[in-house]
Motif scaffolding. Structure first.
Motif, PDB file in Angstrom:
ATOM      1  N   MET A 171      13.681   6.706  -7.914  1.00  0.00           N
ATOM      2  CA  MET A 171      12.873   6.569  -6.259  1.00  0.00           C
ATOM      3  C   MET A 171      12.687   6.120  -5.448  1.00  0.00           C
ATOM      4  SD  MET A 171       9.954  10.136  -7.601  1.00  0.00           S
ATOM      5  CE  MET A 171       9.647  10.116  -6.196  1.00  0.00           C
ATOM      6  N   HIS A 172      12.698   5.371  -4.650  1.00  0.00           N
ATOM      7  CA  HIS A 172      12.992   4.383  -3.625  1.00  0.00           C
ATOM      8  C   HIS A 172      11.513   5.136  -2.310  1.00  0.00           C
ATOM      9  CE1 HIS A 172      15.754   3.325  -6.191  1.00  0.00           C
ATOM     10  NE2 HIS A 172      15.341   1.660  -6.086  1.00  0.00           N
ATOM     11  N   ASN A 173      10.699   4.728  -2.380  1.00  0.00           N
ATOM     12  CA  ASN A 173      10.464   4.498  -0.689  1.00  0.00           C
ATOM     13  C   ASN A 173      10.890   3.474   0.100  1.00  0.00           C
ATOM     14  OD1 ASN A 173       8.224   3.059  -2.177  1.00  0.00           O
ATOM     15  ND2 ASN A 173       8.235   2.419  -0.097  1.00  0.00           N
ATOM     16  N   GLY A 174      10.664   4.586   1.533  1.00  0.00           N
ATOM     17  CA  GLY A 174      11.002   3.121   2.565  1.00  0.00           C
ATOM     18  C   GLY A 174      10.524   2.117   3.270  1.00  0.00           C
ATOM     19  N   PHE A 175      10.635   1.979   4.281  1.00  0.00           N
ATOM     20  CA  PHE A 175      10.029   0.343   4.743  1.00  0.00           C
ATOM     21  C   PHE A 175       9.388   1.312   5.272  1.00  0.00           C
ATOM     22  CE2 PHE A 175      15.010  -1.433   3.806  1.00  0.00           C
ATOM     23  CZ  PHE A 175      14.235  -2.548   3.069  1.00  0.00           C
ATOM     24  N   VAL A 176       8.163  -0.279   5.455  1.00  0.00           N
ATOM     25  CA  VAL A 176       6.473   0.148   6.498  1.00  0.00           C
ATOM     26  C   VAL A 176       7.717  -1.325   7.334  1.00  0.00           C
ATOM     27  CG1 VAL A 176       4.729  -0.358   8.053  1.00  0.00           C
ATOM     28  CG2 VAL A 176       5.118   0.574   5.204  1.00  0.00           C
ATOM     29  N   ARG A 177       7.550  -0.240   9.056  1.00  0.00           N
ATOM     30  CA  ARG A 177       7.914  -1.981   9.689  1.00  0.00           C
ATOM     31  C   ARG A 177       7.244  -2.221  10.702  1.00  0.00           C
ATOM     32  NH1 ARG A 177      13.333  -2.158   9.233  1.00  0.00           N
ATOM     33  NH2 ARG A 177      15.110  -0.369   8.607  1.00  0.00           N
ATOM     34  N   ILE A 178       7.518  -2.781  11.424  1.00  0.00           N
ATOM     35  CA  ILE A 178       6.536  -3.482  12.838  1.00  0.00           C
ATOM     36  C   ILE A 178       7.664  -3.861  14.100  1.00  0.00           C
ATOM     37  CG2 ILE A 178       5.210  -5.331  13.689  1.00  0.00           C
ATOM     38  CD1 ILE A 178       3.330  -5.437  10.928  1.00  0.00           C
ATOM     39  N   ALA A 238       0.734  -1.214  -0.384  1.00  0.00           N
ATOM     40  CA  ALA A 238      -0.002  -0.475  -0.252  1.00  0.00           C
ATOM     41  C   ALA A 238       0.760   1.302   0.055  1.00  0.00           C
ATOM     42  CB  ALA A 238      -1.151   0.044   1.225  1.00  0.00           C
ATOM     43  N   ARG A 239       1.970   0.956   0.925  1.00  0.00           N
ATOM     44  CA  ARG A 239       3.159   2.414   0.469  1.00  0.00           C
ATOM     45  C   ARG A 239       3.543   2.651  -0.788  1.00  0.00           C
ATOM     46  NH1 ARG A 239       8.381   4.351   4.010  1.00  0.00           N
ATOM     47  NH2 ARG A 239       7.325   6.512   3.785  1.00  0.00           N
ATOM     48  N   VAL A 240       3.755   1.591  -1.646  1.00  0.00           N
ATOM     49  CA  VAL A 240       4.253   1.718  -2.842  1.00  0.00           C
ATOM     50  C   VAL A 240       2.698   2.490  -3.795  1.00  0.00           C
ATOM     51  CG1 VAL A 240       4.968   0.558  -4.896  1.00  0.00           C
ATOM     52  CG2 VAL A 240       5.598  -0.317  -2.605  1.00  0.00           C
ATOM     53  N   MET A 241       2.122   1.750  -3.393  1.00  0.00           N
ATOM     54  CA  MET A 241       0.528   2.979  -4.404  1.00  0.00           C
ATOM     55  C   MET A 241       0.509   4.352  -3.776  1.00  0.00           C
ATOM     56  SD  MET A 241      -2.573  -0.834  -4.009  1.00  0.00           S
ATOM     57  CE  MET A 241      -1.905  -2.161  -3.818  1.00  0.00           C
ATOM     58  N   VAL A 242       0.458   3.894  -3.008  1.00  0.00           N
ATOM     59  CA  VAL A 242      -0.090   5.674  -2.232  1.00  0.00           C
ATOM     60  C   VAL A 242       1.434   6.705  -2.089  1.00  0.00           C
ATOM     61  CG1 VAL A 242      -0.724   6.832  -0.536  1.00  0.00           C
ATOM     62  CG2 VAL A 242      -1.850   4.784  -0.468  1.00  0.00           C
ATOM     63  N   VAL A 243       2.035   6.234  -1.929  1.00  0.00           N
ATOM     64  CA  VAL A 243       3.304   6.904  -2.593  1.00  0.00           C
ATOM     65  C   VAL A 243       3.364   7.474  -4.080  1.00  0.00           C
ATOM     66  CG1 VAL A 243       5.995   6.857  -2.917  1.00  0.00           C
ATOM     67  CG2 VAL A 243       5.084   6.301  -0.620  1.00  0.00           C
ATOM     68  N   PHE A 244       3.435   6.388  -4.864  1.00  0.00           N
ATOM     69  CA  PHE A 244       3.385   7.131  -5.637  1.00  0.00           C
ATOM     70  C   PHE A 244       2.584   7.597  -6.854  1.00  0.00           C
ATOM     71  CE2 PHE A 244       7.672   4.610  -5.803  1.00  0.00           C
ATOM     72  CZ  PHE A 244       8.642   5.511  -5.819  1.00  0.00           C
ATOM     73  N   ASP A 245       1.390   7.298  -6.327  1.00  0.00           N
ATOM     74  CA  ASP A 245      -0.026   8.293  -6.645  1.00  0.00           C
ATOM     75  C   ASP A 245       0.401   9.169  -6.001  1.00  0.00           C
ATOM     76  OD1 ASP A 245      -3.281   8.265  -7.305  1.00  0.00           O
ATOM     77  OD2 ASP A 245      -3.170   8.698  -4.971  1.00  0.00           O
ATOM     78  N   MET A 246       0.717   9.390  -4.941  1.00  0.00           N
ATOM     79  CA  MET A 246       0.919  10.991  -5.037  1.00  0.00           C
ATOM     80  C   MET A 246       1.901  12.189  -5.802  1.00  0.00           C
ATOM     81  SD  MET A 246       4.020  12.555  -3.336  1.00  0.00           S
ATOM     82  CE  MET A 246       4.561  11.653  -2.049  1.00  0.00           C
ATOM     83  N   VAL A 247       3.476  11.179  -5.809  1.00  0.00           N
ATOM     84  CA  VAL A 247       3.822  11.850  -7.787  1.00  0.00           C
ATOM     85  C   VAL A 247       3.115  12.176  -8.462  1.00  0.00           C
ATOM     86  CG1 VAL A 247       5.780  10.810  -8.357  1.00  0.00           C
ATOM     87  CG2 VAL A 247       6.270  10.718  -5.951  1.00  0.00           C
ATOM     88  N   TYR A 248       2.510  10.671  -8.614  1.00  0.00           N
ATOM     89  CA  TYR A 248       1.973  11.625  -9.716  1.00  0.00           C
ATOM     90  C   TYR A 248       0.452  11.965  -9.637  1.00  0.00           C
ATOM     91  CZ  TYR A 248      -1.651   9.269 -13.169  1.00  0.00           C
ATOM     92  OH  TYR A 248      -2.238   9.011 -14.577  1.00  0.00           O
ATOM     93  N   ARG A 249       0.518  12.218  -9.012  1.00  0.00           N
ATOM     94  CA  ARG A 249      -0.636  13.691  -8.540  1.00  0.00           C
ATOM     95  C   ARG A 249      -0.205  14.738  -8.807  1.00  0.00           C
ATOM     96  NH1 ARG A 249      -5.688  12.603  -6.008  1.00  0.00           N
ATOM     97  NH2 ARG A 249      -6.689  10.594  -5.682  1.00  0.00           N
ATOM     98  N   TYR A 250       0.946  15.090  -8.531  1.00  0.00           N
ATOM     99  CA  TYR A 250       1.589  16.296  -8.286  1.00  0.00           C
ATOM    100  C   TYR A 250       2.016  17.002  -9.319  1.00  0.00           C
ATOM    101  CZ  TYR A 250       3.575  20.107  -6.138  1.00  0.00           C
ATOM    102  OH  TYR A 250       4.093  21.737  -5.770  1.00  0.00           O
ATOM    103  N   LEU A 251       2.632  15.461 -10.111  1.00  0.00           N
ATOM    104  CA  LEU A 251       2.916  15.871 -11.524  1.00  0.00           C
ATOM    105  C   LEU A 251       1.696  16.412 -12.511  1.00  0.00           C
ATOM    106  CD1 LEU A 251       5.475  12.709 -11.805  1.00  0.00           C
ATOM    107  CD2 LEU A 251       6.305  15.370 -11.124  1.00  0.00           C
ATOM    108  N   GLN A 252       1.200  16.244 -11.815  1.00  0.00           N
ATOM    109  CA  GLN A 252      -0.053  16.376 -13.274  1.00  0.00           C
ATOM    110  C   GLN A 252      -0.643  17.503 -12.036  1.00  0.00           C
ATOM    111  OE1 GLN A 252      -2.993  12.721 -11.974  1.00  0.00           O
ATOM    112  NE2 GLN A 252      -2.789  12.392 -14.715  1.00  0.00           N
ATOM    113  N   HIS A 276      12.139   6.101 -12.578  1.00  0.00           N
ATOM    114  CA  HIS A 276      11.766   4.640 -12.162  1.00  0.00           C
ATOM    115  C   HIS A 276      11.387   4.796 -10.506  1.00  0.00           C
ATOM    116  CE1 HIS A 276      11.309   0.125 -11.910  1.00  0.00           C
ATOM    117  NE2 HIS A 276      12.116   0.406 -12.880  1.00  0.00           N
ATOM    118  N   GLY A 277      10.816   3.730 -10.294  1.00  0.00           N
ATOM    119  CA  GLY A 277      10.300   3.832  -8.755  1.00  0.00           C
ATOM    120  C   GLY A 277      10.208   2.505  -8.220  1.00  0.00           C
ATOM    121  N   GLY A 278      10.194   2.478  -7.377  1.00  0.00           N
ATOM    122  CA  GLY A 278       9.696   1.006  -6.078  1.00  0.00           C
ATOM    123  C   GLY A 278      10.497   1.795  -4.828  1.00  0.00           C
ATOM    124  N   GLY A 279      10.283   0.136  -4.148  1.00  0.00           N
ATOM    125  CA  GLY A 279      10.290   0.066  -2.382  1.00  0.00           C
ATOM    126  C   GLY A 279      11.746   0.029  -2.664  1.00  0.00           C
TER     127      GLY A 279
END
Length: 460
Positions: A255-262, A41-55, A224-227
């Motif tokens: 671009m690389h987004n950070g981990f979700v940790r528990i 979900a973090r990958v989805m949301v992060v790059f959705d945010m990037v997509y929205r802001y570029l637009q 190019h993005g990803g986790g």
């Protein structure tokens, strides 16, 4: 000007697209054999945010995110379930779409499936063999020869000699080097296979992204993005494959987004410490999850806990409170310091925590203005909605937010009926009955507010 932290150069760089006014972006997507967890979900949301802001900046964005629908894990799960690979992947692709929709994630422009691009992968593999960058092993697998690619390790900052430290080649090893990775897996019984000049088989994981990105976006594209977990070896291998074929740089900004940790550990299926999006949405609203993911900088790790999600709930409640009792059908306030600060934050490598802080400052201003200047409060509230929408937030109206959903409790219609009964009891001065209904609703997490002769409610 927009600056992006480039994982390749390890510094922020002013973003300059290859083609003025247009952005081509590729993001590594899901391997569809199970439900999406919060890391996905973090990958989805992060790059959705990037997509929205570029637009929002006015760019014409072509956003590609692939779907891996052939893989060892997929084959194993389908066999365990006693179903076809096609049935398994179709079910989890649909589940992925449902999770995305809940999280307000916009669909990418293109969502190629790996099985649809086998010829492109084969053509790339053949080019690598012809150039002496790949070879067919004695087991009929095809391997990439990392020693033949100058610059292998430049993305992750690793050196071949360091990677080889502690490695050894087993007696029956068919690879020239333990670091060589598979491009094509020879056919095995009861597994899907495609014909190729070097033998029947199926593609390895890394080659699919190289083939699909170049086929759909060209030999060179912008982002190019990803986790973060994909930086090595997946993205490192992508660079070797793509640049080995084309002879030039393939991606301008990594671009690389950070981990979700528990509890300090990365959330992942392999570690077994993951929560699916669906499990979390049984207890929290999707917008609360989205806020939680955006309230940390995309490159930073985030720690999952009920406390952080409760904080997201309370934070969103504060923002929605500012939108109550104002007229949102007005032109947003123009050229304000709030808008300028918001964009300054976002253009600093998509600094969403700072951008969200601006939203809270704006909400406080709306609350102040609501007692002094209703018109100005409304134009600022419209601006709050507009800026938040760039992040995919505050898409509900405030009353819908406060009423929420039942999560197994009283349905909205039942709540409204009890409020009506309470109003009738109050009208006939049956105070004990009125209090009983209020207490009954409170026990279900329903809070009432009596104001100017009207009773409103929200879920606590």
């Amino acid at each position: 000007m927009l600056q992006i932290y480039n994982s390749l150069t390890r510094q922020k760089e002013i973003f300059t697209p290859l083609e003025a006014g247009k952005v081509r972006m590729y993001v590594c997507g899901m391997t569809v054999y199970d439900y999406c967890h919060l890391g996905h979900a973090r990958v989805m949301v992060v790059f959705d945010m990037v997509y929205r802001y570029l637009q929002a900046l006015g760019y014409d964005v072509t956003y590609v995110r692939n779907i891996t629908d052939i893989d060892d894990k997929i084959i194993k799960r389908a066999n365990e379930n006693g179903e076809t690979i096609q049935a398994l992947t179709a079910r989890f692709i649909q589940a992925m779409y449902e999770d995305e929709a809940a999280l307000q994630v916009l669909r990418p422009n293109l969502e190629p499936k790996a099985t649809e691009y086998i010829p492109a992968m084969q053509a790339m593999i053949q080019t690598l063999i012809t150039k002496g960058l790949a070879y067919v092993g004695s087991n009929q697998d095809v391997y990439y020869d990392v020693s033949e690619f100058v610059g292998y390790g430049k993305l992750s900052g690793r050196k071949l000699e360091d990677l080889r430290a502690g490695e050894r080649i087993a007696i029956d090893e068919v690879k020239n080097d333990p670091l060589d990775f598979v491009l094509w897996k020879a056919a095995k019984p009861q597994e899907p296979a495609w014909a190729a000049s070097w033998g029947q088989g199926r593609p390895g994981w890394h080659i699919e992204c190289s083939a699909m990105s170049t086929k759909l976006l060209g030999e060179q594209f912008d982002i190019h993005g990803g986790g973060h977990d994909l930086q090595f070896p997946h993205h490192e291998n992508e660079i070797a494959q793509t640049e080995g074929c084309t002879g030039h740089q393939s991606v301008n900004y990594w671009m690389h987004n950070g981990f979700v940790r528990i509890d300090g550990e990365k959330m992942s299926k392999s570690l077994g410490n993951f929560f699916t999006v669906r499990e979390i949405l049984e207890h929290y609203k999707a917008e609360e999850v989205r806020f939680f993911l955006l309230n940390s900088h995309y490159r930073s790790p985030v720690n999952y806990s009920t406390e952080t999600l409760d904080h997201a709930r309370n934070s969103l409640t504060r923002l929605y409170t500012a939108l109550r009792d104002v007229n949102l059908n007005v032109t947003p306030a123009l050229d304000t310091a709030y808008e300028q600060r918001f964009h300054t934050a976002m253009q600093d490598d998509f600094n969403t925590p700072e951008a969200i802080a601006v939203l809270f400052d704006l909400a406080r201003e709306i609350n102040r203005l609501s007692h002094e200047n209703a018109e100005s409060a409304s134009t600022h509230a419209a601006l709050l909605k507009q800026l938040a929408s760039v992040l995919g937030l505050l898409n509900s109206d405030s009353e819908t937010w406060f009423k929420g959903d039942s999560k197994g409790g009283f349905a909205d219609s039942a709540i409204e009926a009890l409020i009506q009964q309470r109003n009738e009891a109050r009208a006939t001065k049956q105070w004990a009955e009125s209090d009983r209904i209020r207490d009954e609703l409170k026990a279900q997490g329903i809070l009432l507010e009596d104001k100017s002769g009207v009773t409103t409610w929200k879920r606590g």
